[in-house]
Design a protein around this motif. Structure first.
Motif, PDB file in Angstrom:
ATOM      1  N   ASP A 100       0.830  -1.212   0.000  1.00 46.79           N
ATOM      2  CA  ASP A 100       0.000   0.000   0.000  1.00 46.79           C
ATOM      3  C   ASP A 100       0.856   1.250   0.000  1.00 46.79           C
ATOM      4  O   ASP A 100       0.550   2.223  -0.696  1.00 46.79           O
ATOM      5  CB  ASP A 100      -0.918   0.026   1.227  1.00 46.79           C
ATOM      6  N   THR A 155       0.914   3.971  -3.033  1.00 46.38           N
ATOM      7  CA  THR A 155       0.568   5.365  -2.776  1.00 46.38           C
ATOM      8  C   THR A 155       1.643   6.300  -3.309  1.00 46.38           C
ATOM      9  O   THR A 155       1.332   7.328  -3.924  1.00 46.38           O
ATOM     10  CB  THR A 155       0.373   5.600  -1.264  1.00 46.38           C
ATOM     11  N   MET A 212       1.242   8.881  -6.791  1.00 43.88           N
ATOM     12  CA  MET A 212       1.126  10.207  -6.203  1.00 43.88           C
ATOM     13  C   MET A 212       0.654  11.201  -7.272  1.00 43.88           C
ATOM     14  O   MET A 212       0.923  11.024  -8.463  1.00 43.88           O
ATOM     15  CB  MET A 212       2.491  10.631  -5.659  1.00 43.88           C
ATOM     16  N   TYR A 243       2.647   7.599   8.328  1.00 46.46           N
ATOM     17  CA  TYR A 243       1.795   6.438   8.028  1.00 46.46           C
ATOM     18  C   TYR A 243       2.153   5.236   8.909  1.00 46.46           C
ATOM     19  O   TYR A 243       1.267   4.654   9.536  1.00 46.46           O
ATOM     20  CB  TYR A 243       1.872   6.096   6.540  1.00 46.46           C
TER      21      TYR A 243
END
Length: 162
Positions: free
Chosen positions: A45, A49, A53, A73
């Protein structure tokens, strides 16, 4: 080798020998195990991400975004899992009371931390198979509850008061 040993024993739960081996590990080892496990489970994940972006970000804001994402995160995931395991351990404390077994919260916390391994792995796999979250969460709770029940009944009963 400690992580792999903990992982193998966690996947063997609710067997008694795996449970007792894991219960001998210290709390810092348990938290380190959770951190590594979650980092491995959420790494796809995180990479997705960063790869996907937004393209309209400037280089400075993109760099800042990546740094913030790589720092905050994982911290957010760790905070959520520590709170979640604490709540699951509290629920296990209620189960322990109903079953009247000799266990303390610290033991239940550690057992809960290791008992979430298989349900977490399964939840991540189900996420990629696009199974609805409610079914994944229900399966998580059923497996976790089964594991905790089987592990709690291994411990001796509280002696009856005369």
């Amino acid at each position: 080798m400690g992580f792999l040993d903990s992982l193998m024993n966690s996947l063997r739960l609710p067997k008694k020998e795996a449970m007792f081996r894991l219960n001998r590990k210290g709390i810092t080892h348990t938290i380190g195990y959770l951190f590594i496990l979650l980092a491995l489970l959420f790494l796809p994940d995180m990479v997705a991400t960063i790869v996907h972006m937004e393209t309209n970000l400037t280089e400075i804001s993109r760099g800042r975004y990546v740094v913030q994402f790589l720092v905050f995160y994982p911290l957010l995931i760790i905070f959520i899992i520590l709170v979640g395991i604490s709540l699951l351990a509290a629920a296990s404390l209620l189960l322990r009371r109903v079953l009247s077994r000799k266990l303390i919260y610290q033991q239940l916390w550690k057992l809960s931390a290791y008992a979430v391994t298989l349900p977490l792995i399964l939840s991540v796999v189900l996420k990629y198979m696009e199974v609805p979250d409610r079914y994944s969460a229900l399966l998580f709770l059923i497996i976790f509850g089964f594991f905790m029940y089987k592990m709690i009944i291994v411990y001796p009963k509280v002696p009856a008061k005369a």
